[in-house]
Design an enzyme around this catalytic site. Sequence first.
Site, short mmCIF file in Angstrom:
data_model
loop_
_atom_site.label_atom_id
_atom_site.label_comp_id
_atom_site.label_asym_id
_atom_site.label_seq_id
_atom_site.Cartn_x
_atom_site.Cartn_y
_atom_site.Cartn_z
N HIS A 58 11.11 1.07 2.96
CA HIS A 58 10.01 0.48 1.98
C HIS A 58 9.29 1.55 1.52
O HIS A 58 8.47 1.48 0.52
CB HIS A 58 9.26 -0.52 3.02
CG HIS A 58 9.75 -1.77 3.14
ND1 HIS A 58 10.68 -2.10 3.68
CD2 HIS A 58 9.47 -2.94 2.28
CE1 HIS A 58 10.92 -3.66 3.57
NE2 HIS A 58 10.30 -3.98 2.60
N GLY A 59 9.25 2.89 2.38
CA GLY A 59 8.29 4.05 1.54
C GLY A 59 8.59 4.99 2.61
O GLY A 59 8.80 5.23 3.82
#
Length: 339
Positions: A324-325
């Site tokens: 996600h990041g």
Amino acid sequence: MVFSSLTFLYIFLPLVIFLNFILQKKFRNALLLVASILFYSWGGVSYTSLLIISIVFNFVIGKLISNNLGNPKSRLYLTLGVIINLGFLGVFKYGNFIVQNINVLFENTGISFSISNPGILLPIGISFYTFQALSYLIDVYRRRTPVQNKFVDLALYISLFPQLIAGPIVRYNDIAEQLSVRENNRANFVSGIERFVIGLAKKVLIANQFALLADTAFSMAPENLSTFIAWAGVVAYSFQIYFDFSGYSDMAIGLGRMFGFKFLENFNFPYIAKSIREFWRRWHISLSNWFRDYLYIPLGGNRKGNYRTYFNLLIVFFVTGIWHGASWNFVAWGMLHGL
């Protein structure tokens, strides 16, 4: 270019729809491929170069895997494909993050040397199209799907603009037949418009409005936050991320239907889940299923006792977090869900 932009809504989409319906069926994949490359290049030509390199590489590797099924070379080519795909993702998504942490480590250990920030720009959608390419190579290796011999069809699968930016993650096995045979009829088109409009409303009328409240709350200094504003910001952000992501998925599914594709659902009312396990069966379903089939089960799943199951779950959710990041916040978030 984003789905809610005026350029997309009033120029790009109507033009592509018009051409799609007037062209003969044998030219439609080529049209959608050109449209997808143009759509992606709107964010930067350098991004498009990486996407095209990924397409060509995975087409060649897929052919090499298929041509050597039954001997050790196929596994070697699959390994090469996985390493290169994840290498691209690692460099362009996590390169800056890795360098920053190496420099922090040097600083904390008294080493004066530091690595200059590479300033790598994150290509839009690279997490999505990389995972789609990986699913194609793995499914060919597992003999779950035949290799795609038409370059245009594989290129369209990897770059199809409705799901290129924010998913859902479409696995090749689910869409292989639709690349050659699909129905562009009135029922699919009308259903697609309805789904797209619902998603657009989620994004523009709900998510964007909650974002204003959440951004205001999170921009305030902690000592200036009242209890009400703090909770309002948290609740607003919860609705913002859901309606933003769910809205994009709805728009992608609707766009797919307009062009005859049937994408699987990606959200199923996750906020009514009664447990974390149920939540992940309802939130970003395509990602959860991808990790289940291509990481959790190959690691052993729940077949090797409780402790191995717990370890496998932690690995999956650690990877989910960093997917996600590139930030320690996402690592902590993923491990929290794993725990």
